[in-house]
Scaffold this motif. Structure first.
Motif, PDB file in Angstrom:
ATOM      1  N   THR A  23       0.823  -1.200   0.000  1.00 49.95           N
ATOM      2  CA  THR A  23       0.000   0.000   0.000  1.00 49.95           C
ATOM      3  C   THR A  23       0.861   1.256   0.000  1.00 49.95           C
ATOM      4  OG1 THR A  23      -1.737  -1.182   1.188  1.00 49.95           O
ATOM      5  CG2 THR A  23      -1.830   1.237   1.233  1.00 49.95           C
ATOM      6  N   THR A  58       0.929   5.273   0.462  1.00 45.61           N
ATOM      7  CA  THR A  58       0.261   6.462   0.959  1.00 45.61           C
ATOM      8  C   THR A  58       0.925   7.652   0.290  1.00 45.61           C
ATOM      9  OG1 THR A  58      -0.154   5.380   3.082  1.00 45.61           O
ATOM     10  CG2 THR A  58      -0.385   7.790   3.006  1.00 45.61           C
ATOM     11  N   THR A  95      -4.149  10.160  -0.853  1.00 44.63           N
ATOM     12  CA  THR A  95      -4.794   8.894  -1.177  1.00 44.63           C
ATOM     13  C   THR A  95      -3.927   7.738  -0.732  1.00 44.63           C
ATOM     14  OG1 THR A  95      -5.901   7.674  -2.960  1.00 44.63           O
ATOM     15  CG2 THR A  95      -3.808   8.709  -3.504  1.00 44.63           C
ATOM     16  N   LYS A  96      -4.552   6.563  -0.655  1.00 49.29           N
ATOM     17  CA  LYS A  96      -3.837   5.303  -0.403  1.00 49.29           C
ATOM     18  C   LYS A  96      -4.281   4.337  -1.481  1.00 49.29           C
ATOM     19  CE  LYS A  96      -3.027   5.158   4.536  1.00 49.29           C
ATOM     20  NZ  LYS A  96      -3.003   4.284   5.688  1.00 49.29           N
ATOM     21  N   MET A  97      -3.310   3.594  -2.015  1.00 46.74           N
ATOM     22  CA  MET A  97      -3.659   2.602  -3.035  1.00 46.74           C
ATOM     23  C   MET A  97      -2.588   1.525  -3.085  1.00 46.74           C
ATOM     24  SD  MET A  97      -2.742   4.586  -6.613  1.00 46.74           S
ATOM     25  CE  MET A  97      -3.704   6.016  -6.199  1.00 46.74           C
ATOM     26  N   TRP A 136      -1.883  -0.730  -8.419  1.00 42.31           N
ATOM     27  CA  TRP A 136      -2.803   0.274  -8.967  1.00 42.31           C
ATOM     28  C   TRP A 136      -2.062   1.538  -9.350  1.00 42.31           C
ATOM     29  CZ3 TRP A 136      -7.893   0.483  -5.621  1.00 42.31           C
ATOM     30  CH2 TRP A 136      -8.488  -0.777  -5.644  1.00 42.31           C
ATOM     31  N   LEU A 137      -1.164   1.976  -8.464  1.00 48.60           N
ATOM     32  CA  LEU A 137      -0.385   3.175  -8.760  1.00 48.60           C
ATOM     33  C   LEU A 137       0.389   2.994 -10.065  1.00 48.60           C
ATOM     34  CD1 LEU A 137       0.682   5.984  -7.807  1.00 48.60           C
ATOM     35  CD2 LEU A 137       2.593   4.727  -6.792  1.00 48.60           C
ATOM     36  N   SER A 186      -1.527   3.558 -13.185  1.00 50.27           N
ATOM     37  CA  SER A 186      -1.986   4.925 -13.451  1.00 50.27           C
ATOM     38  C   SER A 186      -0.858   5.709 -14.115  1.00 50.27           C
ATOM     39  CB  SER A 186      -2.419   5.599 -12.145  1.00 50.27           C
ATOM     40  OG  SER A 186      -1.303   5.828 -11.304  1.00 50.27           O
ATOM     41  N   HIS A 243      -0.544  12.187 -10.351  1.00 50.47           N
ATOM     42  CA  HIS A 243      -0.080  12.351  -8.977  1.00 50.47           C
ATOM     43  C   HIS A 243       1.041  13.386  -8.821  1.00 50.47           C
ATOM     44  CE1 HIS A 243      -2.308   8.625  -8.521  1.00 50.47           C
ATOM     45  NE2 HIS A 243      -1.564   8.118  -9.470  1.00 50.47           N
TER      46      HIS A 243
END
Length: 186
Positions: free
Chosen positions: A150, A152, A166-168, A172-173, A176, A181
């Motif tokens: 995860t 942050t 956000t947290k992901m 997922w990051l 993107s 970001h």
């Protein structure tokens, strides 16, 4: 060297020059950092998973157009303090322009990334959040070593504190666009 012998070999006040000498003398790849208040932190070298996460993020940023000499792993940064500068070594940094020197100033630093390792959780998720915000680093990301890695994503507010934007999961990051970001590649 015993802890007692190590402590006797330290100067009364440790500077970035002293810290650099310790790093250069270390034969085992430890990471030496100095808080702006003068506290020394010594951590073991990162493991392969840690290094892989840093590489994934580095390739993601360079693949999106950031120049390779502006996306750097384990580069020291100078953290201003009231009684002298500290020095931190984030796992990954992103710069608006190519930095110069051993402990570059924060002028062009856009992002610092820390990957949590055993023993660094409170440092990465508490101490450095406050320290990097005081230093004015616009963005700070912390990658946890949970099952999803995860991330942050902190963004510096006008009040000079970080808000968790956000947290992901890292996967997922990486799917993107960095433009979602960060400012556009320079």
């Amino acid at each position: 060297m015993s802890a007692e012998a190590f402590a006797r070999s330290l100067p009364r006040t440790v500077t970035l020059t002293d810290l650099t000498a310790m790093i250069e003398a270390d034969e085992h790849g430890h990471r030496f950092e100095l808080s702006a208040e003068g506290a020394i932190t010594i951590t073991p070298p990162p493991d392969t998973d840690h290094a892989g996460i840093a590489s994934d993020l580095q390739f993601w940023l360079t693949g999106a157009g950031w120049p390779t000499r502006q996306v750097l792993q384990a580069v020291g940064i100078r953290i201003p303090g009231p009684d002298g500068d500290g020095g931190r070594i984030p796992d990954l940094t992103l710069w608006a322009q190519r930095p110069q020197g051993i402990w570059p100033a924060l002028t062009d630093l856009l992002l610092a990334v820390e990957i949590v390792s055993p023993g660094s959780r409170s440092m990465d998720q508490d101490t450095k959040v406050k320290e990097y915000a005081r230093a004015g680093i616009p963005r700070y990301w912390v990658v946890d070593r949970d099952a999803a890695n995860t991330v942050t994503l902190y963004r510096l507010t006008d009040a000079g504190i970080y808000e968790a934007a956000t947290k992901m999961p890292l996967a997922w990051l990486l799917q993107s666009s960095p433009d979602d970001h960060l400012p556009k590649a320079g």
